[in-house]
Enzyme design. Structure first.
Site, PDB file in Angstrom:
ATOM      1  N   PHE A   1       0.839  -1.203   0.000  1.00  0.00           N
ATOM      2  CA  PHE A   1       0.000   0.000   0.000  1.00  0.00           C
ATOM      3  C   PHE A   1       0.871   1.248   0.000  1.00  0.00           C
ATOM      4  O   PHE A   1       0.757   2.117   0.859  1.00  0.00           O
ATOM      5  CB  PHE A   1      -0.924  -0.040   1.220  1.00  0.00           C
ATOM      6  N   GLY A   2       1.772   1.311  -0.985  1.00  0.00           N
ATOM      7  CA  GLY A   2       2.604   2.507  -1.149  1.00  0.00           C
ATOM      8  C   GLY A   2       1.936   3.437  -2.141  1.00  0.00           C
ATOM      9  O   GLY A   2       0.709   3.550  -2.186  1.00  0.00           O
ATOM     10  N   ARG A   3       2.754   4.092  -2.966  1.00  0.00           N
ATOM     11  CA  ARG A   3       2.212   5.086  -3.900  1.00  0.00           C
ATOM     12  C   ARG A   3       1.164   4.478  -4.839  1.00  0.00           C
ATOM     13  O   ARG A   3       0.040   4.984  -4.960  1.00  0.00           O
ATOM     14  CB  ARG A   3       3.365   5.696  -4.722  1.00  0.00           C
ATOM     15  N   ILE A   4       1.518   3.371  -5.517  1.00  0.00           N
ATOM     16  CA  ILE A   4       0.604   2.818  -6.529  1.00  0.00           C
ATOM     17  C   ILE A   4      -0.580   2.114  -5.857  1.00  0.00           C
ATOM     18  O   ILE A   4      -1.726   2.248  -6.295  1.00  0.00           O
ATOM     19  CB  ILE A   4       1.359   1.877  -7.498  1.00  0.00           C
ATOM     20  N   ARG A  56       3.984  -4.521   5.380  1.00  0.00           N
ATOM     21  CA  ARG A  56       4.618  -4.755   6.681  1.00  0.00           C
ATOM     22  C   ARG A  56       4.269  -3.663   7.684  1.00  0.00           C
ATOM     23  O   ARG A  56       4.101  -3.918   8.861  1.00  0.00           O
ATOM     24  CB  ARG A  56       6.134  -4.885   6.496  1.00  0.00           C
ATOM     25  N   THR A  92       0.429  -6.053 -11.547  1.00  0.00           N
ATOM     26  CA  THR A  92       1.216  -5.066 -12.308  1.00  0.00           C
ATOM     27  C   THR A  92       2.507  -4.775 -11.540  1.00  0.00           C
ATOM     28  O   THR A  92       3.182  -3.787 -11.826  1.00  0.00           O
ATOM     29  CB  THR A  92       0.450  -3.736 -12.506  1.00  0.00           C
ATOM     30  N   ARG A 142       5.571  -7.200 -10.166  1.00  0.00           N
ATOM     31  CA  ARG A 142       6.614  -7.910 -10.897  1.00  0.00           C
ATOM     32  C   ARG A 142       6.181  -9.361 -11.037  1.00  0.00           C
ATOM     33  O   ARG A 142       5.614  -9.946 -10.101  1.00  0.00           O
ATOM     34  CB  ARG A 142       7.961  -7.848 -10.151  1.00  0.00           C
ATOM     35  N   GLU A 193      11.018 -12.475 -17.757  1.00  0.00           N
ATOM     36  CA  GLU A 193      11.121 -11.423 -18.777  1.00  0.00           C
ATOM     37  C   GLU A 193      12.589 -11.038 -18.906  1.00  0.00           C
ATOM     38  O   GLU A 193      13.239 -10.798 -17.894  1.00  0.00           O
ATOM     39  CB  GLU A 193      10.382 -10.153 -18.329  1.00  0.00           C
ATOM     40  N   HIS A 211       3.678  -5.648 -20.230  1.00  0.00           N
ATOM     41  CA  HIS A 211       4.451  -4.788 -19.319  1.00  0.00           C
ATOM     42  C   HIS A 211       4.386  -3.316 -19.763  1.00  0.00           C
ATOM     43  O   HIS A 211       5.407  -2.693 -20.045  1.00  0.00           O
ATOM     44  CB  HIS A 211       5.911  -5.264 -19.216  1.00  0.00           C
ATOM     45  N   ILE A 212       3.159  -2.802 -19.795  1.00  0.00           N
ATOM     46  CA  ILE A 212       2.954  -1.430 -20.278  1.00  0.00           C
ATOM     47  C   ILE A 212       2.289  -0.545 -19.221  1.00  0.00           C
ATOM     48  O   ILE A 212       1.731   0.505 -19.548  1.00  0.00           O
ATOM     49  CB  ILE A 212       2.085  -1.408 -21.567  1.00  0.00           C
TER      50      ILE A 212
HETATM   51  P1  NAP Z   1       6.211   2.019  -2.974  1.00  0.00           P
HETATM   52  O1  NAP Z   1       5.570   3.351  -2.850  1.00  0.00           O
HETATM   53  O2  NAP Z   1       7.570   1.804  -2.382  1.00  0.00           O
HETATM   54  O3  NAP Z   1       5.187   0.932  -2.412  1.00  0.00           O
HETATM   55  C1  NAP Z   1       5.518  -0.399  -2.249  1.00  0.00           C
HETATM   56  C2  NAP Z   1       4.827  -0.891  -0.982  1.00  0.00           C
HETATM   57  O4  NAP Z   1       5.061  -2.288  -0.878  1.00  0.00           O
HETATM   58  C3  NAP Z   1       5.367  -0.228   0.279  1.00  0.00           C
HETATM   59  O5  NAP Z   1       4.351   0.557   0.874  1.00  0.00           O
HETATM   60  C4  NAP Z   1       5.826  -1.394   1.153  1.00  0.00           C
HETATM   61  O6  NAP Z   1       5.359  -1.236   2.502  1.00  0.00           O
HETATM   62  C5  NAP Z   1       5.164  -2.601   0.494  1.00  0.00           C
HETATM   63  N1  NAP Z   1       5.955  -3.813   0.699  1.00  0.00           N
HETATM   64  C6  NAP Z   1       7.304  -3.959   0.644  1.00  0.00           C
HETATM   65  N2  NAP Z   1       7.645  -5.220   0.962  1.00  0.00           N
HETATM   66  C7  NAP Z   1       6.481  -5.867   1.213  1.00  0.00           C
HETATM   67  C8  NAP Z   1       6.186  -7.193   1.611  1.00  0.00           C
HETATM   68  N3  NAP Z   1       7.155  -8.082   1.869  1.00  0.00           N
HETATM   69  N4  NAP Z   1       4.889  -7.542   1.777  1.00  0.00           N
HETATM   70  C9  NAP Z   1       3.896  -6.637   1.566  1.00  0.00           C
HETATM   71  N5  NAP Z   1       4.123  -5.356   1.208  1.00  0.00           N
HETATM   72  C10 NAP Z   1       5.407  -4.986   1.027  1.00  0.00           C
HETATM   73  O7  NAP Z   1       6.372   1.596  -4.515  1.00  0.00           O
HETATM   74  P2  NAP Z   1       5.413   1.990  -5.727  1.00  0.00           P
HETATM   75  O8  NAP Z   1       5.913   3.220  -6.361  1.00  0.00           O
HETATM   76  O9  NAP Z   1       4.015   1.906  -5.284  1.00  0.00           O
HETATM   77  O10 NAP Z   1       5.758   0.764  -6.729  1.00  0.00           O
HETATM   78  C11 NAP Z   1       5.470  -0.569  -6.354  1.00  0.00           C
HETATM   79  C12 NAP Z   1       6.026  -1.561  -7.352  1.00  0.00           C
HETATM   80  O11 NAP Z   1       5.260  -1.537  -8.560  1.00  0.00           O
HETATM   81  C13 NAP Z   1       7.457  -1.284  -7.842  1.00  0.00           C
HETATM   82  O12 NAP Z   1       8.432  -1.806  -6.940  1.00  0.00           O
HETATM   83  C14 NAP Z   1       7.504  -1.953  -9.192  1.00  0.00           C
HETATM   84  O13 NAP Z   1       8.054  -3.255  -9.092  1.00  0.00           O
HETATM   85  C15 NAP Z   1       6.053  -2.058  -9.621  1.00  0.00           C
HETATM   86  N6  NAP Z   1       5.779  -1.238 -10.825  1.00  0.00           N
HETATM   87  C16 NAP Z   1       5.454  -1.877 -11.982  1.00  0.00           C
HETATM   88  C17 NAP Z   1       5.180  -1.134 -13.116  1.00  0.00           C
HETATM   89  C18 NAP Z   1       4.833  -1.801 -14.410  1.00  0.00           C
HETATM   90  O14 NAP Z   1       5.205  -1.282 -15.461  1.00  0.00           O
HETATM   91  N7  NAP Z   1       4.145  -2.919 -14.411  1.00  0.00           N
HETATM   92  C19 NAP Z   1       5.229   0.263 -13.086  1.00  0.00           C
HETATM   93  C20 NAP Z   1       5.548   0.876 -11.883  1.00  0.00           C
HETATM   94  C21 NAP Z   1       5.828   0.120 -10.750  1.00  0.00           C
HETATM   95  P3  NAP Z   1       6.147  -1.907   3.736  1.00  0.00           P
HETATM   96  O15 NAP Z   1       7.590  -1.557   3.550  1.00  0.00           O
HETATM   97  O16 NAP Z   1       5.503  -1.327   4.922  1.00  0.00           O
HETATM   98  O17 NAP Z   1       5.905  -3.397   3.644  1.00  0.00           O
END
Ligand code: NAP
Length: 326
Positions: free
Chosen positions: A156-159, A179, A238, A240, A269, A291-292
């Protein structure tokens, strides 16, 4: 006087990114689809001080070994699972990423997959194109409800939070797990309830993954976890590909309990090829995108220019805005 740093940009970038990077040093531009695996680049690797990489560029200890002058890896992505962060830290190589600028675009696509999987949009498209639609029938492609259903968000981060905002607009109930728990004001503002990982899978109609790929989240969606999901439930990924056991997902889609899935990312990939589980590819109840998730024009430009900004700041004052902490 110190000569300008040499910078390898692994593939062409949109917007003004290349011009901006050129302000910091001498740029060598790699080839699209080849990136850091280019032998020509590797042969002269000794002199490069910075790399600008895409998520398909694997930056591991073996590559770092060939780049002794390297000080910065500016990844054009928010995820950094393509980079061995420990190996970079051990060599004092700074790593930066592009958080924030791709949040809304990624949530848009994730929500698109959610709608498509639940309401069978891709199946409907195939039916119409193939001549299978011969007039309205009450029982054609009956899907799962979106409004009023429960969306479980893992990460539950940015996305993840951007996904929750969209879900509220669709009248969904939102559960989340990660976490760390958000403060109550944020939970109220987002209309989201914190639950355990087990509960998010057991209590949601739709589960959407938004966590990074780490040792902890690899194969997070295992056969065991899938077996705890509700009958007819839906998985959206979306994040990984390697967060999901693809063979187990195919089995859960074929034999239950899953009703559908929407996938933008795949476990295997690389720059030049993708190998998707053959049983998964055969599942009609999966909507795939290649992956878009962050691929809208403005977002691609913003990602490239954010990476450029990180690089320019690094060489200007050693203080780029988006350093990835190891
Ligand atoms: P973010 O703001 O860092 O959010 C990720 C969240 O995941 C954090 O709030 C973190 O909270 C949680 N997390 C980390 N480890 C965890 C675990 N073991 N179990 C449950 N939750 C966990 O990142 P974001 O900007 O939202 O991006 C998230 C991910 O989306 C990226 O890392 C990337 O791989 C993927 N993404 C994919 C695409 C695509 O093209 N398909 C595009 C953009 C991003 P805690 O640390 O409290 O657990």
């Amino acid at each position: 006087m110190r000569s300008e740093p040499r910078i390898f940009v692994s593939s062409p970038l949109p917007g003004r990114a290349i011009e901006q990077i050129q302000e910091a040093g001498n740029v060598v531009l790699g080839k699209s689809g080849v990136g850091v695996r280019d032998e020509e680049f590797l042969e002269e690797g000794a002199s490069f001080e910075a790399l600008v990489t895409l998520l398909t560029d694997r930056v591991d200890a073996a590559l770092l070994e060939r780049l002794p002058a390297l000080r910065l890896v500016a990844n054009v992505a928010v995820g950094t699972d393509n980079i061995d962060l420990a190996a970079c830290a051990a060599r004092n190589v700074v790593v930066t990423n592009t958080p924030g600028v791709l949040t809304e675009a990624t949530a848009d696509l994730a929500f698109g997959l959610l709608l498509a999987a639940a309401r069978r949009i891709a199946e409907g498209d195939r039916m119409v194109r193939s001549g299978g639609f011969q007039g309205f029938r009450f029982d054609t492609l009956v899907g799962a409800p979106v409004h009023g259903s429960t969306l479980g968000i893992v990460g539950f981060g940015r996305i993840g939070q951007a996904m929750a905002r969209r879900a509220r607009g669709f009248g969904m109930h939102v559960l989340y797990t990660q976490r760390s728990r958000l403060n109550p004001n944020m939970e109220t503002a987002l209309g989201a309830t914190y639950v355990s990982m087990e509960e998010v899978f057991a209590q949601s109609d739709i589960v959407s993954l938004h966590c990074p790929l780490t040792d902890e989240t690899k194969n997070l969606v295992s056969s065991k976890r899938l077996s705890t999901m509700r009958p007819g439930s839906i998985l959206i990924n979306t994040a990984r590909g390697a967060c999901v056991d693809e063979a187990a997902l195919a089995a859960a889609l074929r034999e239950g309990p899953l009703g559908a899935a929407g996938l933008d990312v795949f476990a295997r990939e690389s720059t030049t090829s993708v190998s998707i589980d053959i049983e998964l590819l055969a599942c009609k109840n999966v909507v795939f995108t290649p992956h878009i998730a962050s691929a809208d024009l403005a977002t691609r430009v913003a990602m490239a220019e954010t990476a450029a900004k990180n690089l320019v700041a690094f060489f200007h004052d050693g203080n780029p805005p988006n350093v990835v902490r190891y």
